[in-house]
Motif scaffolding. Sequence first.
Motif, PDB file in Angstrom:
ATOM      1  N   THR A 599       0.834  -1.187   0.000  1.00 20.12           N
ATOM      2  CA  THR A 599       0.000   0.000   0.000  1.00 20.12           C
ATOM      3  C   THR A 599       0.874   1.243   0.000  1.00 20.12           C
ATOM      4  OG1 THR A 599      -0.109   0.154   2.405  1.00 20.12           O
ATOM      5  CG2 THR A 599      -1.743  -1.262   1.324  1.00 20.12           C
ATOM      6  N   PHE A 600       0.285   2.352  -0.388  1.00 16.81           N
ATOM      7  CA  PHE A 600       1.025   3.610  -0.329  1.00 16.81           C
ATOM      8  C   PHE A 600       1.463   3.905   1.099  1.00 16.81           C
ATOM      9  CE2 PHE A 600       0.083   6.341  -4.302  1.00 16.81           C
ATOM     10  CZ  PHE A 600       0.369   5.266  -5.125  1.00 16.81           C
ATOM     11  N   GLU A 601       0.614   3.609   2.066  1.00 15.97           N
ATOM     12  CA  GLU A 601       0.972   3.851   3.461  1.00 15.97           C
ATOM     13  C   GLU A 601       2.197   3.037   3.851  1.00 15.97           C
ATOM     14  OE1 GLU A 601      -1.017   3.745   7.945  1.00 15.97           O
ATOM     15  OE2 GLU A 601      -2.095   2.882   6.236  1.00 15.97           O
ATOM     16  N   GLU A 602       2.244   1.759   3.431  1.00 13.87           N
ATOM     17  CA  GLU A 602       3.405   0.922   3.736  1.00 13.87           C
ATOM     18  C   GLU A 602       4.676   1.450   3.072  1.00 13.87           C
ATOM     19  OE1 GLU A 602       1.186  -3.431   4.247  1.00 13.87           O
ATOM     20  OE2 GLU A 602       1.812  -2.722   2.268  1.00 13.87           O
ATOM     21  N   ALA A 603       4.507   2.063   1.897  1.00 10.84           N
ATOM     22  CA  ALA A 603       5.657   2.596   1.165  1.00 10.84           C
ATOM     23  C   ALA A 603       6.033   3.997   1.621  1.00 10.84           C
ATOM     24  CB  ALA A 603       5.364   2.600  -0.327  1.00 10.84           C
ATOM     25  N   GLY A 604       5.256   4.589   2.524  1.00 14.64           N
ATOM     26  CA  GLY A 604       5.586   5.898   3.060  1.00 14.64           C
ATOM     27  C   GLY A 604       5.221   7.061   2.169  1.00 14.64           C
ATOM     28  N   HIS A 609      -0.165   9.418  -7.380  1.00 16.28           N
ATOM     29  CA  HIS A 609       1.186   9.322  -7.941  1.00 16.28           C
ATOM     30  C   HIS A 609       1.135   8.652  -9.302  1.00 16.28           C
ATOM     31  CE1 HIS A 609       2.763  10.383  -4.024  1.00 16.28           C
ATOM     32  NE2 HIS A 609       4.008  10.285  -4.452  1.00 16.28           N
ATOM     33  N   LEU A 610       2.010   9.086 -10.177  1.00 18.64           N
ATOM     34  CA  LEU A 610       2.287   8.314 -11.378  1.00 18.64           C
ATOM     35  C   LEU A 610       3.113   7.110 -10.959  1.00 18.64           C
ATOM     36  CD1 LEU A 610       2.369   8.154 -14.568  1.00 18.64           C
ATOM     37  CD2 LEU A 610       4.659   9.153 -14.344  1.00 18.64           C
ATOM     38  N   VAL A 611       2.661   5.905 -11.307  1.00 16.10           N
ATOM     39  CA  VAL A 611       3.393   4.678 -11.008  1.00 16.10           C
ATOM     40  C   VAL A 611       3.960   4.163 -12.325  1.00 16.10           C
ATOM     41  CG1 VAL A 611       3.273   2.342 -10.083  1.00 16.10           C
ATOM     42  CG2 VAL A 611       1.905   4.175  -9.037  1.00 16.10           C
ATOM     43  N   TYR A 612       5.276   4.281 -12.471  1.00 20.42           N
ATOM     44  CA  TYR A 612       5.946   3.892 -13.710  1.00 20.42           C
ATOM     45  C   TYR A 612       6.579   2.528 -13.529  1.00 20.42           C
ATOM     46  CZ  TYR A 612       9.200   4.049 -17.679  1.00 20.42           C
ATOM     47  OH  TYR A 612       9.896   3.770 -18.828  1.00 20.42           O
ATOM     48  N   ASP A 613       6.135   1.559 -14.308  1.00 18.44           N
ATOM     49  CA  ASP A 613       6.679   0.204 -14.294  1.00 18.44           C
ATOM     50  C   ASP A 613       7.933   0.196 -15.161  1.00 18.44           C
ATOM     51  OD1 ASP A 613       7.283  -2.497 -14.812  1.00 18.44           O
ATOM     52  OD2 ASP A 613       5.202  -3.105 -14.554  1.00 18.44           O
ATOM     53  N   TYR A 614       9.084   0.091 -14.517  1.00 20.76           N
ATOM     54  CA  TYR A 614      10.351   0.255 -15.219  1.00 20.76           C
ATOM     55  C   TYR A 614      10.575  -0.840 -16.254  1.00 20.76           C
ATOM     56  CZ  TYR A 614      15.328   1.343 -15.789  1.00 20.76           C
ATOM     57  OH  TYR A 614      16.553   1.688 -16.301  1.00 20.76           O
ATOM     58  N   ARG A 615      10.221  -2.064 -15.932  1.00 22.48           N
ATOM     59  CA  ARG A 615      10.451  -3.177 -16.864  1.00 22.48           C
ATOM     60  C   ARG A 615       9.600  -3.045 -18.119  1.00 22.48           C
ATOM     61  NH1 ARG A 615      13.275  -7.778 -15.894  1.00 22.48           N
ATOM     62  NH2 ARG A 615      14.064  -8.154 -13.797  1.00 22.48           N
ATOM     63  N   ASP A 616       8.349  -2.676 -17.942  1.00 20.39           N
ATOM     64  CA  ASP A 616       7.415  -2.634 -19.073  1.00 20.39           C
ATOM     65  C   ASP A 616       7.294  -1.257 -19.694  1.00 20.39           C
ATOM     66  OD1 ASP A 616       6.947  -5.306 -18.628  1.00 20.39           O
ATOM     67  OD2 ASP A 616       5.121  -4.973 -17.448  1.00 20.39           O
ATOM     68  N   ALA A 617       7.956  -0.250 -19.089  1.00 18.80           N
ATOM     69  CA  ALA A 617       7.842   1.133 -19.560  1.00 18.80           C
ATOM     70  C   ALA A 617       6.383   1.555 -19.664  1.00 18.80           C
ATOM     71  CB  ALA A 617       8.554   1.305 -20.901  1.00 18.80           C
ATOM     72  N   CYS A 642       5.962   9.029  -8.887  1.00 17.56           N
ATOM     73  CA  CYS A 642       6.152  10.470  -9.004  1.00 17.56           C
ATOM     74  C   CYS A 642       4.868  11.184  -8.598  1.00 17.56           C
ATOM     75  CB  CYS A 642       6.501  10.848 -10.437  1.00 17.56           C
ATOM     76  SG  CYS A 642       7.765   9.808 -11.210  1.00 17.56           S
ATOM     77  N   PRO A 643       4.931  12.175  -7.722  1.00 19.21           N
ATOM     78  CA  PRO A 643       3.708  12.853  -7.291  1.00 19.21           C
ATOM     79  C   PRO A 643       3.047  13.618  -8.434  1.00 19.21           C
ATOM     80  CG  PRO A 643       5.651  14.020  -6.498  1.00 19.21           C
ATOM     81  CD  PRO A 643       6.139  12.729  -7.091  1.00 19.21           C
ATOM     82  N   ILE A 644       1.722  13.561  -8.487  1.00 27.15           N
ATOM     83  CA  ILE A 644       0.965  14.360  -9.443  1.00 27.15           C
ATOM     84  C   ILE A 644       0.928  15.790  -8.929  1.00 27.15           C
ATOM     85  CG2 ILE A 644      -1.240  14.672 -10.617  1.00 27.15           C
ATOM     86  CD1 ILE A 644       0.236  12.118 -11.424  1.00 27.15           C
ATOM     87  N   LEU A 645       1.389  16.720  -9.767  1.00 25.23           N
ATOM     88  CA  LEU A 645       1.520  18.119  -9.357  1.00 25.23           C
ATOM     89  C   LEU A 645       0.216  18.878  -9.557  1.00 25.23           C
ATOM     90  CD1 LEU A 645       5.040  18.704 -10.961  1.00 25.23           C
ATOM     91  CD2 LEU A 645       4.493  17.952  -8.628  1.00 25.23           C
ATOM     92  N   ASP A 646       0.191  20.102  -9.072  1.00 32.92           N
ATOM     93  CA  ASP A 646      -1.031  20.901  -9.133  1.00 32.92           C
ATOM     94  C   ASP A 646      -1.479  21.174 -10.559  1.00 32.92           C
ATOM     95  OD1 ASP A 646      -1.093  20.980  -6.399  1.00 32.92           O
ATOM     96  OD2 ASP A 646      -0.221  22.988  -6.228  1.00 32.92           O
ATOM     97  N   ASN A 647      -0.549  21.161 -11.516  1.00 34.77           N
ATOM     98  CA  ASN A 647      -0.923  21.386 -12.912  1.00 34.77           C
ATOM     99  C   ASN A 647      -1.280  20.093 -13.636  1.00 34.77           C
ATOM    100  OD1 ASN A 647       1.562  20.205 -13.197  1.00 34.77           O
ATOM    101  ND2 ASN A 647       2.396  21.743 -14.609  1.00 34.77           N
ATOM    102  N   GLY A 648      -1.361  18.978 -12.898  1.00 36.78           N
ATOM    103  CA  GLY A 648      -1.729  17.692 -13.479  1.00 36.78           C
ATOM    104  C   GLY A 648      -0.581  16.919 -14.065  1.00 36.78           C
ATOM    105  N   MET A 649       0.630  17.494 -14.060  1.00 32.70           N
ATOM    106  CA  MET A 649       1.795  16.809 -14.611  1.00 32.70           C
ATOM    107  C   MET A 649       2.522  16.017 -13.527  1.00 32.70           C
ATOM    108  SD  MET A 649       3.348  19.848 -17.060  1.00 32.70           S
ATOM    109  CE  MET A 649       4.709  18.834 -17.667  1.00 32.70           C
ATOM    110  N   ALA A 650       3.446  15.153 -13.938  1.00 23.12           N
ATOM    111  CA  ALA A 650       4.371  14.461 -13.045  1.00 23.12           C
ATOM    112  C   ALA A 650       5.706  14.361 -13.758  1.00 23.12           C
ATOM    113  CB  ALA A 650       3.866  13.079 -12.666  1.00 23.12           C
ATOM    114  N   PHE A 651       6.794  14.557 -12.997  1.00 29.22           N
ATOM    115  CA  PHE A 651       8.132  14.535 -13.581  1.00 29.22           C
ATOM    116  C   PHE A 651       8.767  13.178 -13.340  1.00 29.22           C
ATOM    117  CE2 PHE A 651      12.694  15.235 -13.673  1.00 29.22           C
ATOM    118  CZ  PHE A 651      12.854  16.009 -14.820  1.00 29.22           C
ATOM    119  N   LEU A 652       8.918  12.378 -14.392  1.00 28.95           N
ATOM    120  CA  LEU A 652       9.581  11.079 -14.277  1.00 28.95           C
ATOM    121  C   LEU A 652      11.085  11.234 -14.401  1.00 28.95           C
ATOM    122  CD1 LEU A 652       9.581   7.990 -14.120  1.00 28.95           C
ATOM    123  CD2 LEU A 652       9.109   7.939 -16.590  1.00 28.95           C
TER     124      LEU A 652
END
Length: 735
Positions: A599-604, A609-617, A642-652
Amino acid sequence: MMTARANLVGLTLALVLSLPLSSRGGEDYSYRFLWPADVGLPGQDLIELSPQAGESGEDDTPLGRMSTRSFSLLDQSGQAAARTTILTPEKDDLIIFKTEILKTIPSPAGKFENPHFGLPSIRPTKKYGNVLSFRVEEFVTPLRYAVPTTGPAVAYSDDLEVLIISPLDNFMDALQAPKKGEWLCGFGGLNKKIPAGTVNWTMVVTGRGFNATFMKWGQYIQGWHGHKTVDPYADVALSYIGYWTDNGSYYYYRTEPGMNYHQTLLAVKEYALSEGIPYAYFQIDSWWYPKGVIDLKSSHDRGGFMLWEPNADMFPQGLESFHEELGLPLVAHNRYMADESPYCDKYGCVYHDGDKRRGAAPADMALWDEIMDNAVKYGVEVYEQDWLYTHMDMVPWMREDLGNAASWYDAMAEAAGKRGLTIQLCMASPEFLLQQLKHPAETHVRTSHDYKGGLPKAFFWMPFHKTGLYAWAVGLWPFKDNFQSTVGQKTTYQLIPEGNPMEEALVAALSGGPVGPSDGIGGSDASLIMRTCRSDGLLLKPDRPATPIDVMFLINKNIFTGGKKPWVVTTESEHEIGKTTYLASFNLWPQSAYQPWVTFEEAGISGPHLVYDYRDAASRVEDEKVHFGYMKPEEGAYYVLCPILDNGMAFLGEAKKFVTASSRRFPSIVLEHGELIAEVEGVPGEEVVLTVFAPGGLSELEGDGVQKDGPVQAGDLSSFTVVLPDSGRTKVRMR
C-alpha cells in the motif's frame, strides 16, 4: 528495579530518588545495575547493586544541554562499586547512562559473549515482542532474535514502536548481551581486567517507525561524536563506476590466457572503452600482493599478507608503472598480516594462538605509515581494509585489554586520513561501524557477503538492505560487492553463474554506494551498466540507500522462510516539487509470498502518484496501492512513483536510468505558475532523454539544447531529447 517511560525526562530515578513521576506516556523498559557477587568471578552470579540517593544538575553535552542525575551503586558489602550519571535531554526519546567503575575487576569472564557486568541491564517491556540484533561476525549479519552484539540491539512492537539500545563509546570493547529478557551492557568478557576509573557509556533511543527510529538513533550517535554523514560523492569509488576483481569477479585469481595481470587489466580497460563503458578506477584484490601459505584444505589456502607490495609475476614493471599506463586511480585491497611476515621483524607483532589462519597484528603502529605511503606511491585513492572481523577473532590481543583493538584500528584510519586516502571497510563486525564515527576517512562499508552470482539472492539482498540501514544511520554508504552484467559467465571457482544481472545492477544503483561490474572481456552488457551513471561514469544516485520498508521487519522473518510479501525496499530523490520514490520488489520466497503488493501507506507515500513500471515502460496513476502482478522467482519488479503536481503533470525524468531524477542530473525541479522547470546537468554534448507525465501532451517546451523534432508521445507520457551545451547545464521549461 527502575522503570523508564516514553517521556524519559525526570522519570529515570523515580522509584529510588523520589523524583516527580509524570503521568504522560506508557512504560517502555525497566533497568537495573548488575555486578559480580565475586569480582574474581566476573560474569557469574550477578547481583543487583543498590542505588544511593545522589544529586541532580545539568550538563552541556555534544547533543546540547541535558539534565543529569548522579548516584552511587553499592554492592552487598555497602561499598560503592560504581557511580552512574543519567543524562536526559528535553526531548523524551533519549536517555544516556554514564557509569564509572570504582572497583577493579581483575579477571576475564571466560567467554567473549559473557560481559563482566550489566551497567546498566535493560529490560524492554512485553510490548516489544520483536528483536533485530547484529551478530558479531563478518558483514554484520542481521538476525530476528537476540544475540550478543557489539552494535545496536533493536526491540520493537507489532505496531512499530521501536527501542534501540547501543554503546555510546568504547566501541571496540563494548558488548551488549541478552540474558532472560534483559540486555546486559558491558564489555567483552575476554578482557583480562576492568580497571577502576573505566567508564561504560550506553544510550537508549525510542520512537515510532523502524526506519525513522533507526535514523534518529544514528543522528544522535553521530552528533555525540561530531561525525557527519559521508558525502555521496566523497571519493572516486562513491562517485563513478569502477571495475572490480574481488571474489566472484571474472578475474579473481585468474588472468587472460598467456597474460599477467598488468596486461589483462589494460585489456579490460580497452575492451570497456570500445563498448562505451567509462570505468573511472580499477579495484585490485588480494591476488596482487604475496601471502603466506596455510593449510585449510580449501580454496582459501592463502594466508595473510607477507608484504603489501605487488607480486612481481603479476606486475613485472611494478604497480607504479601499471597505474601510470592505466591512467586511472586504484582501489586496493588488504587483508590480515601473516605471522611470518617480514613486517613482524621490523615492527614486532602480536600473534594468533594456534589459529590455522596464522595471522598477526603489528605491535608498532608505525606499520600503517609504511602501508599508506605505499598506497600513495601506487596511485591508490581508496584503501580497502578487508578481513576486519578476522583480526578480532584470530588475534587474542585484540580483546584482552581495553583499548587494544581501538589503538590498532585508529592507527590505520589516522594513517590513511593523513595522506588524503579514504577507506572501505570490509568483513566488518558491528563495532567497526561505530568506531569509524571517530574518523573522517571511512566512506563506505561492504554489507553483503562475497558475490556469488548464481546462489539464492535471499542470502545476499535481504541482509544487505537491513545492515545497509545500520551503515547509513552511522553515516556510511553500503556496498553490495561486484556483479556480472550478463548471464552465464564462469567464475574462478566454477560456481553457478549469474542469472539476474538486471536485479544485481538495480540493487547496486539504489544502494548509493559503489557500483562495480566485474565481467570478463566480451561479457559486459554496456546498456545495463550505463543505466547506473552518466556518460562520463558519474553515478546517478538516490538521496539515500534503499532500505526495507517498515513492514518487512515484521513479516520477513529470515532468509529461509521469508514472508507473505516479496522483499520490498525504497529510496528517493527529493526536489522542490516533492519526492520521487524508487520502489523495488524481489520475489525471494516464491513458496510463501502471496501478497504481491504494498500500500502507499506501507511505502511511506500518500496522494495520487504516477506509477511507472520500469520493466514494461508502462504507467498508471494510483493513490492506494502498488501491485506487482506475477513475479518469477528472484525476479525484481521496479517502480518509480512520481507525485501528481497541481498542474496535473508528473516529472519522471531520465527513464532510461535506474535513478530517474537524481540530483546530479536534475539539481532543481520546480513548478512555477503552472510551468514545470527542470535544471539539467551532465557532460557537454551528452544526450539526455527526459520523460514527463502530461495528459493531453505538452503545449510548450523550450530550453537551450532541447531538440526541435518535438516530444514523442506514448499515452500520457511525453519524451524528448536535450543535448547539453558546452556549460554542461541547461534549463528546460515544460507546460
